[in-house]
Enzyme design. Structure first.
Site, PDB file in Angstrom:
ATOM      1  N   ASN A   8     -30.310 -38.054   0.650  1.00 41.93           N
ATOM      2  CA  ASN A   8     -29.593 -37.733   1.888  1.00 41.93           C
ATOM      3  C   ASN A   8     -29.577 -36.216   2.055  1.00 41.93           C
ATOM      4  OD1 ASN A   8     -27.838 -37.458   4.030  1.00 41.93           O
ATOM      5  ND2 ASN A   8     -26.008 -38.014   2.873  1.00 41.93           N
ATOM      6  N   TRP A   9     -30.430 -35.725   2.949  1.00 42.75           N
ATOM      7  CA  TRP A   9     -30.564 -34.270   3.117  1.00 42.75           C
ATOM      8  C   TRP A   9     -29.467 -33.675   4.006  1.00 42.75           C
ATOM      9  CZ3 TRP A   9     -35.940 -31.515   3.201  1.00 42.75           C
ATOM     10  CH2 TRP A   9     -36.531 -31.672   1.944  1.00 42.75           C
ATOM     11  N   LYS A  10     -28.657 -34.546   4.607  1.00 38.65           N
ATOM     12  CA  LYS A  10     -27.594 -34.048   5.509  1.00 38.65           C
ATOM     13  C   LYS A  10     -28.214 -33.059   6.515  1.00 38.65           C
ATOM     14  CE  LYS A  10     -24.441 -34.967   1.764  1.00 38.65           C
ATOM     15  NZ  LYS A  10     -23.175 -34.720   1.103  1.00 38.65           N
ATOM     16  N   HIS A  96     -20.828 -42.538   6.397  1.00 38.19           N
ATOM     17  CA  HIS A  96     -20.692 -41.496   5.369  1.00 38.19           C
ATOM     18  C   HIS A  96     -19.346 -40.787   5.569  1.00 38.19           C
ATOM     19  CE1 HIS A  96     -21.329 -37.875   3.045  1.00 38.19           C
ATOM     20  NE2 HIS A  96     -22.315 -38.511   2.427  1.00 38.19           N
ATOM     21  N   GLU A  98     -18.540 -37.857   5.507  1.00 30.56           N
ATOM     22  CA  GLU A  98     -18.598 -36.668   6.373  1.00 30.56           C
ATOM     23  C   GLU A  98     -18.572 -37.066   7.850  1.00 30.56           C
ATOM     24  OE1 GLU A  98     -22.047 -34.892   4.517  1.00 30.56           O
ATOM     25  OE2 GLU A  98     -20.854 -34.585   2.701  1.00 30.56           O
ATOM     26  N   GLU A 163     -19.087 -44.096  -2.660  1.00 32.29           N
ATOM     27  CA  GLU A 163     -19.058 -42.643  -2.765  1.00 32.29           C
ATOM     28  C   GLU A 163     -17.617 -42.143  -2.737  1.00 32.29           C
ATOM     29  OE1 GLU A 163     -22.907 -40.632  -1.512  1.00 32.29           O
ATOM     30  OE2 GLU A 163     -21.771 -40.903   0.315  1.00 32.29           O
ATOM     31  N   GLY A 169     -20.452 -33.502  -3.523  1.00 27.76           N
ATOM     32  CA  GLY A 169     -20.704 -32.068  -3.479  1.00 27.76           C
ATOM     33  C   GLY A 169     -19.791 -31.222  -4.352  1.00 27.76           C
ATOM     34  N   SER A 201     -22.245 -36.324  -6.395  1.00 28.65           N
ATOM     35  CA  SER A 201     -22.630 -35.404  -7.481  1.00 28.65           C
ATOM     36  C   SER A 201     -23.580 -36.034  -8.493  1.00 28.65           C
ATOM     37  CB  SER A 201     -21.386 -34.840  -8.180  1.00 28.65           C
ATOM     38  OG  SER A 201     -20.663 -34.014  -7.287  1.00 28.65           O
ATOM     39  N   GLY A 222     -27.204 -36.350  -2.606  1.00 22.66           N
ATOM     40  CA  GLY A 222     -27.190 -35.269  -1.621  1.00 22.66           C
ATOM     41  C   GLY A 222     -27.858 -34.027  -2.178  1.00 22.66           C
ATOM     42  N   GLY A 223     -27.051 -33.080  -2.639  1.00 21.46           N
ATOM     43  CA  GLY A 223     -27.543 -31.769  -3.086  1.00 21.46           C
ATOM     44  C   GLY A 223     -28.748 -31.824  -4.014  1.00 21.46           C
TER      45      GLY A 223
END
Ligand code: PGA
Length: 240
Positions: A8-10, A96, A98, A163, A169, A201, A222-223
């Site tokens: 997931n590159w957001k 998500h 976010e 999640e 993150g 994470s 993600g990251g």
């Protein structure tokens, strides 16, 4: 079991990086015998660029990070599930945290999921508790509420991503036993056949012990998915 890794590159990346990532990941998957599934979710406007880098029989799957519940209409700035299908997506991340923080409700997530499934996409539906809910010991209660809205969806037509919001993150993750318990709780609501990913994470350092849990079907990353090298390391772990 074939594990699923969702990148997931957001709101990160650019055309060059998206193209390079899509090409490299598909090459890697094509070379592997015990291939895991990788779902690449770049920002929506780069999906076509990613698609262009892939052969017709690509093993790399593409996913979007959101869609609208309507098929079409006067919804400025929105994208429908049908449009995502047309451009070559197989998955869409929905709900998500976010996006929930921007006002998305359980009902909206359910409506989007129905639209996605009707269009032929497999939604990856995100659930998870906040730090305060976790500290109050309310994780299962929160999950039950979020999952309650999804009861009408046909089994097997979606994937759940657990999640914990406080793990996203932050470099923090729940204890392995807590991940196991949350996944078991989700399966007890939606059925043992439901695929449940863990997200929050995840990186090459912790993926092995998370995937060692039989309840965990894969990871939403993600990251740590932004760098090709780190994805290569995680794919090797998932395929082992
Ligand atoms: P993270 O994000 O891996 O950077 O914690 C996960 C996610 O939000 O899906």
């Amino acid at each position: 079991m074939k594990r699923m890794l969702v990148a997931n590159w957001k709101m990160n990346g650019d055309v060059q990086r998206v193209r390079a990532f899509a090409f490299a990941m598909n090459q890697l998957l094509a070379r592997q015998d015990t291939a895991s599934d990788i779902v690449f979710c770049p920002p929506a406007l780069y999906l076509a660029d990613a698609k262009q880098m892939l052969p017709l029989n690509a093993q790399l799957a593409l996913g979007a990070q959101n869609c609208h519940a309507a098929v079409k209409g006067a919804f400025t700035g929105e994208i429908s599930a049908t449009m995502l299908m047309e451009i070559g997506c197989r998955y869409v991340i929905l709900g998500h945290s976010e996006r929930r923080a921007m006002g998305e409700t359980d009902v909206m997530v359910m409506e989007k999921a129905e639209a996605a499934i009707a269009a032929g996409l497999k939604p990856i539906l995100c659930v998870g508790e906040s730090r305060a809910e976790y500290e109050a010991g309310n994780t299962v209660e929160v999950l039950s509420r979020q999952l309650g809205a999804l009861h009408s969806l046909k089994a097997g037509s979606f994937v759940i991503a657990y999640e914990p919001i406080w793990a996203i993150g932050t470099g923090l993750t729940p204890k392995i036993a807590e991940i196991s318990a949350a996944h078991a709780a989700i399966k007890s609501v939606l059925g043992s056949g439901t695929d449940v990913l863990y997200g929050g994470s995840v990186n090459a350092g912790n993926l092995r012990e998370i995937l060692a849990l039989p309840e965990v079907a894969g990871a939403l990353i993600g990251g740590a998915s932004l760098e090709i090298e780190s994805m290569i390391a995680m794919l090797a772990i998932a395929a082992a």
